[in-house]
Design a protein around this motif. Sequence first.
Motif, short mmCIF file in Angstrom:
data_model
loop_
_atom_site.label_atom_id
_atom_site.label_comp_id
_atom_site.label_asym_id
_atom_site.label_seq_id
_atom_site.Cartn_x
_atom_site.Cartn_y
_atom_site.Cartn_z
N UNK A 259 0.81 -1.03 -0.09
CA UNK A 259 -0.07 -0.09 -0.06
C UNK A 259 0.83 1.59 -0.55
N UNK A 260 1.97 1.40 0.69
CA UNK A 260 3.10 2.20 0.75
C UNK A 260 4.68 1.88 0.68
N UNK A 261 5.44 2.50 0.10
CA UNK A 261 6.68 1.95 0.24
C UNK A 261 6.89 1.98 1.50
N UNK A 343 -6.59 -0.57 -4.67
CA UNK A 343 -5.83 0.68 -4.87
C UNK A 343 -6.77 1.35 -5.36
N UNK A 344 -6.55 2.44 -4.59
CA UNK A 344 -7.30 4.02 -4.53
C UNK A 344 -6.76 4.60 -5.93
N UNK A 345 -6.08 3.87 -5.96
CA UNK A 345 -4.99 4.38 -7.64
C UNK A 345 -5.28 4.31 -9.20
N UNK A 346 -6.68 3.06 -9.27
CA UNK A 346 -6.42 2.34 -9.95
C UNK A 346 -7.66 2.60 -10.30
N UNK A 354 -10.64 -4.00 -9.49
CA UNK A 354 -9.64 -3.09 -10.21
C UNK A 354 -9.18 -3.03 -11.04
N UNK A 355 -9.35 -2.31 -12.66
CA UNK A 355 -8.25 -2.99 -13.77
C UNK A 355 -7.14 -2.74 -13.97
#
Length: 479
Positions: A259-261, A343-346, A354-355
């Motif tokens: 989820x993070x680095x 994933x909120x970025x997708x 998610x795509x």
Amino acid sequence: MSKLKYTDKFPKNFLWGGAIAANQAEGAWDVDGRGPSQADTMLLPDKYSRTVSLSTDMHKSDIEAALKDTKGNYPRRRGIDFYHTYPEDLELMHEMGFKCFRTSFSWSRIFPNGDEEKPNEKGMAFYDRLIDKMLELGMEPVMTISHYEMPVTLITKYGGWANPKLIDFFVRFSKVLIDRYSKKVKYWIIFNQINDVTEWGEYAGLGILKGEYPDQLTARYQGVHHQFVANAKVVKYAHEVNSDLQMGVMLGLTPVYPATSKPEDTMTAYNLWRREDLFFSDVLVEGEYPGYMIRYFHDHNIKVDVKSDDLKLIKENTVDYVSFSYYFSTIASADQPDKRQLNPNIEKSIWDWSIDPTGFRYGFDFLWDRYHLPLFVAENGLGALDKVEDGKVHDQYRIDYLRAHIEQMHEAIKDGVNIFGYASWGPIDIVSYSQAEMSKRYGYVYVDLDDKGNGSGKRIRKDSFYWYKKVIESNGEDL
């Protein structure tokens, strides 16, 4: 001259095609001697949430009630009537230029109770006709032996895969198939998405009921171990019958990103991915239990009965190739170490999947680097709400999804990954597994049936039908 060879094209004999499952397509659930399977007990309620998969947890009383229920909506019992319409449906696949077609055997169509000594010949005759039709149309059959389709008797009488007797029943079933079709079917998948007991629960893949075992987690992994043993026995027998047969493992592959680095998120994500996906292929490809899973058993007091003869059998009879389904990726964080998250970025579909086309390439590269075995895409596709307008279905969203994923598959080939085929999921609309909806459509061919089975059953070519035909004709160059 350099001896290093760079490849930037799909293989010449690449197996373009599509995939369905018996329990989602055939219907005819009580025809020609077929017995009920666990798929026939799964009810689609009148009200449900599209973003939540229907629970497959079942008690024995739930099964008994479902089999007596003549009024409830059980979509898998009717499917799209592929049992009767397969000749016309396969002709549509042929029109697109399919090089392969993946489907599965209905265990309860061949052994209605699962524990019989002899198979049901009417069930075998159907698969004779089906496979012969594929071959007549120039399609390589890719046959799955077990795809969420256990005879109910093996669940209610024997307790599902937690019982070691299931090994012998399954091997008998598999031997009948191999004996009959070893000269017609080269590519076999023994268990569909063998790892999905971690997502769908114990009922769908293992036939383990709630309340039947005091420790459900131990029952799950005991059942998984019995499947590992059965898998090895089937591989061994198949190779003895015909050394050219290709026996594959199949994963429901869902990569997990951190989820993070933060290092702890990276470790959490990797542990979750290994435990829920890669453990299963690690055993069936490498032939041994990985240390991380032995530790997991220890830490969670899971006591699986594993015999030394089992381990020897598994080690000596590993699979020939790795197949997988890919639909989406997830993320994980250290504060929720056992939970996959969106994933909120997708971008995501209306079903909260998610795509992530890049995750497709990531999966290819990761599996190839890990195993160095040929890879086959057993499923990939987009479920969507299609509309018929003036007798046509304009599904550009599906074309966009598939184009992006095939482009990433092409990138993996450029990376040097050995991929020999791509069977997109649902080339014709069928009943969804996760939601049991007909309205969650994947196909290039629209089937005029709704969630309650109403409709003409008419087949309509979507825009994606003509697009995929061009993809196949150009061997992946015209996207």
